[in-house]
Design an enzyme around this catalytic site. Structure first.
Site, short mmCIF file in Angstrom:
data_model
loop_
_atom_site.label_atom_id
_atom_site.label_comp_id
_atom_site.label_asym_id
_atom_site.label_seq_id
_atom_site.Cartn_x
_atom_site.Cartn_y
_atom_site.Cartn_z
N ALA A 65 -26.08 72.57 -37.33
CA ALA A 65 -26.73 72.72 -38.62
C ALA A 65 -26.17 71.65 -39.55
O ALA A 65 -25.06 71.15 -39.34
CB ALA A 65 -26.46 74.11 -39.17
N GLY A 101 -25.47 74.64 -33.97
CA GLY A 101 -26.91 74.88 -33.90
C GLY A 101 -27.60 74.01 -32.86
O GLY A 101 -28.65 74.37 -32.34
N GLU A 104 -27.23 75.89 -29.77
CA GLU A 104 -28.09 77.07 -29.89
C GLU A 104 -29.56 76.71 -29.65
O GLU A 104 -30.31 77.46 -29.02
CB GLU A 104 -27.88 77.72 -31.27
CG GLU A 104 -26.50 78.36 -31.36
CD GLU A 104 -26.09 78.76 -32.76
OE1 GLU A 104 -26.23 77.92 -33.68
OE2 GLU A 104 -25.63 79.88 -32.95
N GLU A 124 -18.12 76.00 -34.72
CA GLU A 124 -18.20 76.58 -36.06
C GLU A 124 -16.87 77.16 -36.54
O GLU A 124 -16.57 77.16 -37.73
CB GLU A 124 -19.27 77.69 -36.11
CG GLU A 124 -20.70 77.19 -36.00
CD GLU A 124 -21.21 77.09 -34.58
OE1 GLU A 124 -20.39 77.07 -33.63
OE2 GLU A 124 -22.44 77.02 -34.40
N1 CAA Z 1 -24.06 68.06 -40.44
C1 CAA Z 1 -24.16 67.03 -41.30
N2 CAA Z 1 -23.74 65.78 -41.00
C2 CAA Z 1 -23.21 65.58 -39.77
C3 CAA Z 1 -23.08 66.61 -38.83
C4 CAA Z 1 -23.54 67.90 -39.20
N3 CAA Z 1 -23.48 68.93 -38.35
N4 CAA Z 1 -22.51 66.10 -37.71
C5 CAA Z 1 -22.31 64.80 -37.96
N5 CAA Z 1 -22.74 64.47 -39.19
C6 CAA Z 1 -22.71 63.16 -39.83
C7 CAA Z 1 -21.29 62.76 -40.20
O1 CAA Z 1 -20.91 63.35 -41.44
C8 CAA Z 1 -21.43 61.25 -40.26
O2 CAA Z 1 -22.03 60.90 -41.47
P1 CAA Z 1 -21.44 59.62 -42.32
O3 CAA Z 1 -21.70 58.45 -41.39
O4 CAA Z 1 -22.29 59.61 -43.52
O5 CAA Z 1 -19.98 59.89 -42.54
C9 CAA Z 1 -22.44 60.93 -39.15
O6 CAA Z 1 -23.13 62.17 -38.90
C10 CAA Z 1 -21.80 60.49 -37.85
O7 CAA Z 1 -20.82 61.45 -37.50
P2 CAA Z 1 -19.27 61.08 -37.27
O8 CAA Z 1 -18.90 59.86 -38.03
O9 CAA Z 1 -18.47 62.33 -37.55
O10 CAA Z 1 -19.33 60.74 -35.72
P3 CAA Z 1 -18.15 60.92 -34.64
O11 CAA Z 1 -18.68 60.30 -33.40
O12 CAA Z 1 -16.85 60.47 -35.20
O13 CAA Z 1 -18.03 62.51 -34.43
C11 CAA Z 1 -18.84 64.74 -34.05
C12 CAA Z 1 -19.08 63.22 -33.87
C13 CAA Z 1 -17.62 65.18 -33.24
C14 CAA Z 1 -20.10 65.43 -33.52
C15 CAA Z 1 -18.61 65.05 -35.54
O14 CAA Z 1 -19.66 64.44 -36.32
C16 CAA Z 1 -18.62 66.51 -35.87
O15 CAA Z 1 -17.63 67.20 -35.65
N6 CAA Z 1 -19.76 67.04 -36.41
C17 CAA Z 1 -19.88 68.43 -36.81
C18 CAA Z 1 -20.08 69.32 -35.61
C19 CAA Z 1 -20.15 70.75 -36.07
O16 CAA Z 1 -19.20 71.30 -36.59
N7 CAA Z 1 -21.30 71.42 -35.82
C20 CAA Z 1 -21.50 72.79 -36.15
C21 CAA Z 1 -22.21 72.91 -37.47
S1 CAA Z 1 -22.29 74.59 -38.01
C22 CAA Z 1 -23.64 75.27 -37.24
O17 CAA Z 1 -24.29 74.66 -36.46
C23 CAA Z 1 -23.91 76.71 -37.64
C24 CAA Z 1 -25.04 77.39 -36.98
O18 CAA Z 1 -24.92 77.87 -35.89
C25 CAA Z 1 -26.30 77.62 -37.72
#
Ligand code: CAA
Length: 250
Positions: A65, A101, A104, A124
């Site tokens: 998400a 998500g 999911e 999460e």
């Molecule tokens: N939401 C919004 N932005 C996101 C994102 C997310 N889930 N995942 C990545 N991005 C963005 C980053 O903020 C980054 O943006 P900027 O370039 O503007 O800084 C861009 O995408 C590239 O990401 P990274 O620079 O972080 O790339 P990386 O290769 O270093 O890392 C990653 C990749 C490990 C996937 C890391 O981006 C990360 O940990 N993302 C979040 C993953 C996460 O926690 N997902 C769960 C979300 S909660 C959910 O999904 C709830 C639900 O069930 C409804």
């Protein structure tokens, strides 16, 4: 309006739907989820489509998400009910990240093809929240309680190869083979009797429907509650500020 979802028709009865927010690893914003639901409903209604391949790009299926949107307006999880109600068989094609998500959504597909080196997980917990779109229910049913607990409580990721080994994916293949194999499965599906495929898909879902619905409702309530907790706000803020969160237990 931005095209957050792109639809192609590589074969008469097969549609290919691509998530299209590459800069944020296809993070599932409310608008993207809405467009995806509408795209599936349109394909479902057109009477031609018999199978859909759902994919992202080479870096990510979807990294979850949209966390920035969490902080602003929160996810509108009701749209997932629309995604889950499609009668069309879905083949997920996962390269790169399928997190939160994103996983999911992948698990909402009927068949799943993943890259050997894909990264699948429910991170999460690291944001001070929990899965909110079926992860606690579908992952537990797919891989069993032992591994699901490790993934959901500790945020352990699986590679694509491990996902196949544990029954989370149908096929794990080299990344460049993911789309061709998924399209091949979709073509196979499209050759079967359409009514039978739809009915069988629904029947498979019913194998655990009552307990699934109750579990999904509980999960959604808990997720929204956590999102408003101090730790939920801290986890989301920490991600956006690129720092480690400090948990207060509130
Ligand atoms: N939401 C919004 N932005 C996101 C994102 C997310 N889930 N995942 C990545 N991005 C963005 C980053 O903020 C980054 O943006 P900027 O370039 O503007 O800084 C861009 O995408 C590239 O990401 P990274 O620079 O972080 O790339 P990386 O290769 O270093 O890392 C990653 C990749 C490990 C996937 C890391 O981006 C990360 O940990 N993302 C979040 C993953 C996460 O926690 N997902 C769960 C979300 S909660 C959910 O999904 C709830 C639900 O069930 C409804």
């Amino acid at each position: 309006m931005e095209d957050l979802v792109l639809t192609e028709r590589p074969h008469e009865h097969v549609a290919l739907v691509r998530l299209n927010r590459p800069k944020v690893l296809n993070a599932l914003s409310n608008a993207l989820a809405e467009q995806l639901a509408t795209a599936l409903e349109t394909l479902d209604a057109n009477g031609v489509t018999r199978a859909v391949v759902l994919t992202g790009d080479e870096r990510a299926f979807a990294a979850g998400a949209d966390i920035a949107e969490f902080a602003a307006v929160g996810p509108r999880l009701e749209v997932w009910d629309r995604l889950w109600s499609t009668g069309l068989p879905l083949v997920g094609a996962v390269r790169g990240f399928a997190l939160g998500g994103g996983l999911e959504l992948a698990m909402s597909c009927d068949l799943l093809v993943v890259a050997d080196d894909a990264r699948l997980g429910q991170p999460e917990i690291n944001l001070g929240v929990m899965p909110g779109a079926g992860g606690t229910q579908r992952l537990t049913r797919a891989v069993g309680k032992t591994l699901a607990a490790e993934m959901i409580l500790l945020g352990r990721e699986l590679s694509g190869r491990e996902a196949e080994l544990h029954g989370l994916a149908n096929r794990s293949v080299p990344a460049e083979r993911v789309l061709p194999v998924a399209l091949e499965l979709a073509r196979e599906l499209a050759k079967k009797a359409p009514l039978a495929v739809r009915a069988a898909k629904r029947a498979i879902g019913r194998a655990f429907e009552d307990s699934l619905r109750a579990g999904l409702d509980d999960e959604r309530r808990a997720f929204y509650g956590l999102l408003q907790s101090a730790d939920g706000r801290e986890g989301v803020a920490a991600f956006l500020e690129k720092r480690r969160p400090t948990w207060s237990g509130r």
